[in-house]
Design a protein around this motif. Structure first.
Motif, PDB file in Angstrom:
ATOM      1  N   GLY A 201      39.827  65.518 -64.722  1.00 13.05           N
ATOM      2  CA  GLY A 201      41.079  66.171 -65.113  1.00 13.05           C
ATOM      3  C   GLY A 201      42.230  65.222 -65.399  1.00 13.05           C
ATOM      4  O   GLY A 201      43.363  65.674 -65.582  1.00 13.05           O
ATOM      5  N   ASP A 202      41.955  63.936 -65.449  1.00 10.89           N
ATOM      6  CA  ASP A 202      43.021  62.934 -65.567  1.00 10.89           C
ATOM      7  C   ASP A 202      42.852  62.126 -66.863  1.00 10.89           C
ATOM      8  O   ASP A 202      41.941  61.297 -66.963  1.00 10.89           O
ATOM      9  N   PRO A 203      43.727  62.344 -67.866  1.00 15.33           N
ATOM     10  CA  PRO A 203      43.573  61.605 -69.126  1.00 15.33           C
ATOM     11  C   PRO A 203      43.704  60.092 -68.942  1.00 15.33           C
ATOM     12  O   PRO A 203      43.179  59.311 -69.747  1.00 15.33           O
ATOM     13  N   GLY A 204      44.366  59.665 -67.871  1.00 19.74           N
ATOM     14  CA  GLY A 204      44.506  58.232 -67.590  1.00 19.74           C
ATOM     15  C   GLY A 204      43.170  57.554 -67.318  1.00 19.74           C
ATOM     16  O   GLY A 204      43.033  56.329 -67.437  1.00 19.74           O
ATOM     17  N   MET A 205      42.160  58.362 -66.962  1.00 21.85           N
ATOM     18  CA  MET A 205      40.834  57.796 -66.685  1.00 21.85           C
ATOM     19  C   MET A 205      40.183  57.225 -67.945  1.00 21.85           C
ATOM     20  O   MET A 205      39.277  56.395 -67.852  1.00 21.85           O
ATOM     21  N   VAL A 206      40.636  57.668 -69.127  1.00 18.97           N
ATOM     22  CA  VAL A 206      40.066  57.124 -70.369  1.00 18.97           C
ATOM     23  C   VAL A 206      40.243  55.608 -70.397  1.00 18.97           C
ATOM     24  O   VAL A 206      39.288  54.855 -70.636  1.00 18.97           O
ATOM     25  N   ALA A 207      41.465  55.152 -70.136  1.00 16.42           N
ATOM     26  CA  ALA A 207      41.728  53.705 -70.172  1.00 16.42           C
ATOM     27  C   ALA A 207      41.001  52.980 -69.035  1.00 16.42           C
ATOM     28  O   ALA A 207      40.570  51.833 -69.201  1.00 16.42           O
ATOM     29  N   VAL A 208      40.843  53.661 -67.895  1.00 14.57           N
ATOM     30  CA  VAL A 208      40.107  53.045 -66.779  1.00 14.57           C
ATOM     31  C   VAL A 208      38.655  52.809 -67.195  1.00 14.57           C
ATOM     32  O   VAL A 208      38.108  51.712 -67.017  1.00 14.57           O
ATOM     33  N   TYR A 209      38.037  53.846 -67.774  1.00 17.85           N
ATOM     34  CA  TYR A 209      36.638  53.691 -68.224  1.00 17.85           C
ATOM     35  C   TYR A 209      36.516  52.637 -69.321  1.00 17.85           C
ATOM     36  O   TYR A 209      35.566  51.849 -69.339  1.00 17.85           O
ATOM     37  N   ARG A 210      37.475  52.624 -70.229  1.00 16.69           N
ATOM     38  CA  ARG A 210      37.417  51.641 -71.325  1.00 16.69           C
ATOM     39  C   ARG A 210      37.420  50.221 -70.747  1.00 16.69           C
ATOM     40  O   ARG A 210      36.685  49.342 -71.197  1.00 16.69           O
ATOM     41  N   ALA A 211      38.249  50.016 -69.713  1.00 15.09           N
ATOM     42  CA  ALA A 211      38.319  48.689 -69.084  1.00 15.09           C
ATOM     43  C   ALA A 211      36.999  48.334 -68.401  1.00 15.09           C
ATOM     44  O   ALA A 211      36.699  47.157 -68.194  1.00 15.09           O
ATOM     45  N   LEU A 212      36.196  49.349 -68.069  1.00 14.45           N
ATOM     46  CA  LEU A 212      34.911  49.111 -67.403  1.00 14.45           C
ATOM     47  C   LEU A 212      33.757  49.059 -68.400  1.00 14.45           C
ATOM     48  O   LEU A 212      32.588  49.007 -68.003  1.00 14.45           O
ATOM     49  N   GLY A 213      34.069  49.106 -69.705  1.00 16.63           N
ATOM     50  CA  GLY A 213      33.020  48.958 -70.714  1.00 16.63           C
ATOM     51  C   GLY A 213      32.483  50.258 -71.286  1.00 16.63           C
ATOM     52  O   GLY A 213      31.472  50.250 -71.989  1.00 16.63           O
ATOM     53  N   VAL A 214      33.144  51.372 -70.978  1.00 17.53           N
ATOM     54  CA  VAL A 214      32.760  52.641 -71.623  1.00 17.53           C
ATOM     55  C   VAL A 214      33.497  52.692 -72.962  1.00 17.53           C
ATOM     56  O   VAL A 214      34.712  52.834 -73.003  1.00 17.53           O
TER      57      VAL A 214
END
Ligand SMILES: [Zn+2]
Length: 329
Positions: free
Chosen positions: A105-118
């Protein structure tokens, strides 16, 4: 005369999606089969909507640790890293997520995943989510949260994937995304009528927007549970005839052999909500076209008159273009 082997040795092969079930502790030895088949980049799934969001983090942590020291593999997040991996004789691996549940439910997780290689994500896996409608559900279109997620993906440099989504949500993603949208593993419905496959108007909209359609090797999306290279080529040819060879790619969705993961038909039998009965998912076994069929696939396309630039685009050039536009670098 140019052979399929010549073509495959000269050009990058990009598989837009592996169908390996995402699980921390999964045996990853089967990834070697991609490399043996000449695959230069594969997107490995780390989460999907049937799993709790935290499973995606656990799987990412495990896969990143397991793959970081593998001399045959390079984890990548930029096009330059894909090219460097190829030059070093390594297979590039990036990660993808199938569905928005992994965002908690958190759009901020997009950037977190991107930083992890997603580097690629879709918004709904067959069923509706907080973000969008699924292809086996009543699709009401993108929610305000879904629109926010697309904007975050564009900002973070994550490829927006409309595979598994419902018609209306996919059409809306194509309208609003600032970077090219892909259907990473979706087949044309005009060739085989299955709810998971996509109609010609979505394929045209995807091409108009600069994206690509990755052809899926799962037998029940190709035809009546078939696994022959000719069927796979029929789907490639339909998309190429419709929108040109610059908008078709490879998304085998192949499930590599694993010592500790259940068989694909066992997995789908356990969740009839995500894989509804009466849509072919009960086939045993579900047949698949593997990346090892690439020489045959390319050979059939050469016989149909495909030239080297068109083959290079299909194999990996088109996805390099999309990644350059989305990921940067
Ligand atoms: Zn999928």
């Amino acid at each position: 005369m140019t052979t399929a082997e010549d073509i495959l040795s000269r050009h990058l092969v990009w598989d837009t999606h592996s169908g390996m079930f995402p699980a921390a502790g999964a045996d990853l030895a089967g990834l070697a089969a991609y490399r043996r088949a000449g695959v230069g980049h594969v997107a490995l799934c780390v989460g999907f909507d049937a799993l709790p969001w935290s499973a995606a983090i656990e799987t990412l942590s495990d896969y990143r640790r397991a793959l970081r020291d593998d001399p045959d593999i390079a984890l990548v997040s930029t096009v330059a890293e894909v090219e460097a991996a190829r030059a070093a004789g390594r297979m590039a691996v990036s990660f993808d997520i199938e569905g928005a549940e992994a965002l908690n439910g958190d759009p901020g997780m997009v950037a977190v995943y991107r930083a992890l290689g997603v580097n690629q994500m879709l918004l709904a896996y067959n069923l509706n989510t907080l973000a969008a409608g699924g292809c086996h559900d009543f699709d009401d279109g993108l929610t305000p949260f879904g629109r926010q997620v697309v904007a975050e993906m564009n900002r973070a440099g994550m490829i927006v994937d409309a595979t598994h989504m419902g018609y209306r949500s996919a059409a809306e993603v194509l309208e609003i995304s600032a970077s090219p949208v892909i259907f990473s593993h979706s087949n044309p419905r005009a060739v085989w009528d299955h709810e998971r496959n996509i109609p010609d108007d979505l394929i045209r909209a995807c091409a108009d927007q600069g994206g690509v359609v990755g052809i899926n090797g799962i037998g029940i999306f190709l035809g009546p549970n078939v696994d022959d290279a000719e069927s796979f080529v029929r789907h490639i040819t339909h998309v190429a005839d419709l929108v040109g060879p610059d908008h078709v790619a490879l998304g085998f969705d192949w499930v590599p052999p694993s010592r500790n993961l259940p068989d694909l038909s066992e997995i789908v039998a356990q969740r009839p909500d995500f894989w509804p009965r009466g849509k072919g998912y009960d086939a045993k076994p579900i047949r698949m076209v593997a990346p090892s069929a690439l020489p045959q696939i390319v050979g059939l396309l050469i016989a149909r008159g495909w030239d080297e630039p068109a083959l290079a685009a299909l194999l990996g050039g088109n996805m390099m273009r999309v990644a350059r536009a989305s990921w940067g670098g």
